[in-house]
Write an enzyme that holds these catalytic residues in place. Structure first.
Site, PDB file in Angstrom:
ATOM      1  CE1 TYR A 193      21.221 -11.503  45.541  1.00  0.00           C
ATOM      2  CE2 TYR A 193      21.818 -13.798  45.896  1.00  0.00           C
ATOM      3  CZ  TYR A 193      20.923 -12.841  45.437  1.00  0.00           C
ATOM      4  OH  TYR A 193      19.746 -13.229  44.882  1.00  0.00           O
ATOM      5  CE  LYS A 206      19.000 -39.972  64.519  1.00  0.00           C
ATOM      6  NZ  LYS A 206      19.147 -40.018  65.984  1.00  0.00           N
TER       7      LYS A 206
HETATM    8  C1  LIG Z   1      20.462 -40.519  66.292  1.00  0.00           C
HETATM    9  C2  LIG Z   1      20.510 -41.496  67.376  1.00  0.00           C
HETATM   10  C3  LIG Z   1      21.452 -42.540  67.328  1.00  0.00           C
HETATM   11  C4  LIG Z   1      22.541 -42.605  66.286  1.00  0.00           C
HETATM   12  O1  LIG Z   1      23.549 -41.674  66.580  1.00  0.00           O
HETATM   13  P1  LIG Z   1      24.908 -41.551  65.750  1.00  0.00           P
HETATM   14  O2  LIG Z   1      25.696 -40.585  66.536  1.00  0.00           O
HETATM   15  O3  LIG Z   1      24.522 -41.039  64.399  1.00  0.00           O
HETATM   16  O4  LIG Z   1      25.522 -42.886  65.669  1.00  0.00           O
HETATM   17  C5  LIG Z   1      21.364 -43.517  68.305  1.00  0.00           C
HETATM   18  N1  LIG Z   1      20.418 -43.477  69.279  1.00  0.00           N
HETATM   19  C6  LIG Z   1      19.524 -42.472  69.357  1.00  0.00           C
HETATM   20  C7  LIG Z   1      18.511 -42.482  70.448  1.00  0.00           C
HETATM   21  C8  LIG Z   1      19.538 -41.445  68.422  1.00  0.00           C
HETATM   22  O5  LIG Z   1      18.655 -40.456  68.513  1.00  0.00           O
END
Ligand SMILES: *Cc1c(COP(=O)(O)O)cnc(C)c1O
Length: 417
Positions: free
Chosen positions: A294, A40
């Site tokens: 800056y 994701k």
């Molecule tokens: C993002 C997410 C994961 C993965 O989490 P990590 O800490 O990156 O391993 C797993 N399950 C859900 C529901 C998530 O939203």
């Protein structure tokens, strides 16, 4: 045209290596747990389509994406690029479902995570034509809210209501049930115990309605790394005749949070996948007593040679890595040596002190992350978590086939105070 001023090098070997480490760990101790590789948020900045291809070629049966749009992109690239003798992975859409996404979900053969009646109705509508044509019912996964008050149906009356509605839709099939832990990186957290109990109650409730999902899933990178929940997950899956699935993301990319109150079993086996590089725009010879950037937060105390870099906070180089005379900030590496950031990081520009590297040229590459400086280092300086650092990167990812590099000693930033 792809930008050549800054880019992300994604090591295919390292991504495959981390996936194999996780897959082996998830199945240690007898029973098997399948890995769902979370890609994701554009694979945490690493490029979702690119990582999907590598992971699918490695045999990953499940991928997890943010939404229908990202899922459709990943599916398109897999259909185009994965050799047809290889199975298309399943793609779980992890972050809810808007009714307007339902058609896309069905068209791209994505698997949605659902928990509301509105979502069910929209998806059933989208799946109806295929079902009438004789395709099997469309698989869905149901999230249970066990303590995050975020996504999911809570066990009890809300879950019963959802199951009532689900059973009225023959075009849908409950293939999976999942929950998500709030504090996976804390060993033996009270909240985790509470969530486990609530999840078990929900599974009992689902079974009592005659439903038998094939997949039961929970757990992120820390869950696999810390490992104490894995036998529980396997045991409840087994109890209901299902298979268990764990969903690591961060660890795939070579990072892991420190486990509080327990061991990190995997962290040292993981290898950062990404190296962020840029070119040098120009060199500047600055006399003593000049101000940099800056708000003139840095004044040179001796003549300095600066390199001007074509990246800034708009590219994900966090502004907290800026340096003043009294507070050293972040660093980058040039020819394997660490080089301090001086002055404020601008939107698209950053200055670094290369006085000590006299023969540096415009042909040199700068490493911003990955070789002597990690996302953990950036996170520490920025008061952030490594997730945010990686997701914040905006540069173009491309695959490299470099062999594993030896681990680098962490250089001490050469503060110019
Ligand atoms: C993002 C997410 C994961 C993965 O989490 P990590 O800490 O990156 O391993 C797993 N399950 C859900 C529901 C998530 O939203």
């Amino acid at each position: 045209m792809e930008s050549r001023k800054t880019w992300l090098e994604i090591s295919e070997q390292r991504l495959r290596h981390n996936y194999r480490v996780l897959a082996a760990a998830a199945s240690a101790g007898g029973r098997e747990t399948t890995i769902l590789a979370v890609i994701k948020a554009n694979a945490y900045g690493h490029g979702a389509t690119l990582c999907a291809q590598v992971l699918a070629a490695e045999g990953a049966p499940w991928l997890g994406v943010t939404d229908a749009e990202e899922g459709a992109q990943v599916r398109r690239s897999l259909v185009l690029n994965l050799p047809s003798r290889m199975a298309q992975p399943r793609i779980l859409v992890m972050t809810g479902l808007l009714p307007s996404d339902a058609d896309q979900i069905v068209e791209s053969k994505l698997t949605p995570v659902l928990w509301t009646e509105v979502q069910l109705t929209a998806l059933a509508q989208a799946a109806r034509a295929d079902f009438a044509r004789g395709d099997g019912p469309f698989p869905i996964h149901l999230e249970i809210d066990t303590g995050m008050s975020r996504q999911g149906a809570p066990p009890g009356a809300p879950l019963d209501l959802f199951l009532d509605r689900l059973l009225a839709h023959p075009e849908l099939h409950l293939e999976g049930v999942l929950t998500h832990f709030a504090s996976a990186e804390i060993a033996s957290a009270t909240i985790t115990d509470h969530q486990r109990t609530r999840f078990e109650a929900a599974l009992h409730q689902i079974a009592a309605r005659g439903l038998a999902p094939e997949w039961i899933h929970a757990g992120n990178s820390s869950t696999v790394d810390e490992a104490s929940c894995m036998p529980w997950l396997q045991e409840i899956a087994n109890r209901y005749g299902a298979r268990s699935l764990a969903r690591p993301g961060l660890a795939l990319y070579g990072y892991a949070l420190p486990i509080q109150g327990g061991p990190n079993l995997l962290r040292h086996d993981l290898k950062p996948v990404l190296t962020w590089k840029c070119r040098i725009l120009a060199f500047l010879e600055i006399p003593a007593g000049a101000t940099i950037g800056y708000n003139a937060t840095f004044t040179t105390r001796r003549p300095m040679r600066l390199a001007l870099l074509p990246v800034g906070y708009a590219d994900g180089l966090r502004r907290e890595l800026s340096a003043t005379n009294s507070r050293s900030g972040g660093w980058v590496t040039l020819r394997g040596k660490s080089v301090a950031i001086v002055g404020r990081i601008s939107m698209n520009l950053t200055t670094v002190d290369v006085t000590a590297i006299e023969d540096a040229t415009l042909e040199d590459e700068i490493t911003l992350l990955g070789d002597g400086i990690t996302a953990d280092d950036h996170a520490l300086l920025a008061g952030a978590v490594p997730y945010e650092i990686l997701c914040g990167l905006r540069s173009h990812p491309k695959l490299t086939h470099s062999a594993f590099a030896p681990p680098h000693d962490r250089p001490i930033p050469s503060g110019q105070n």
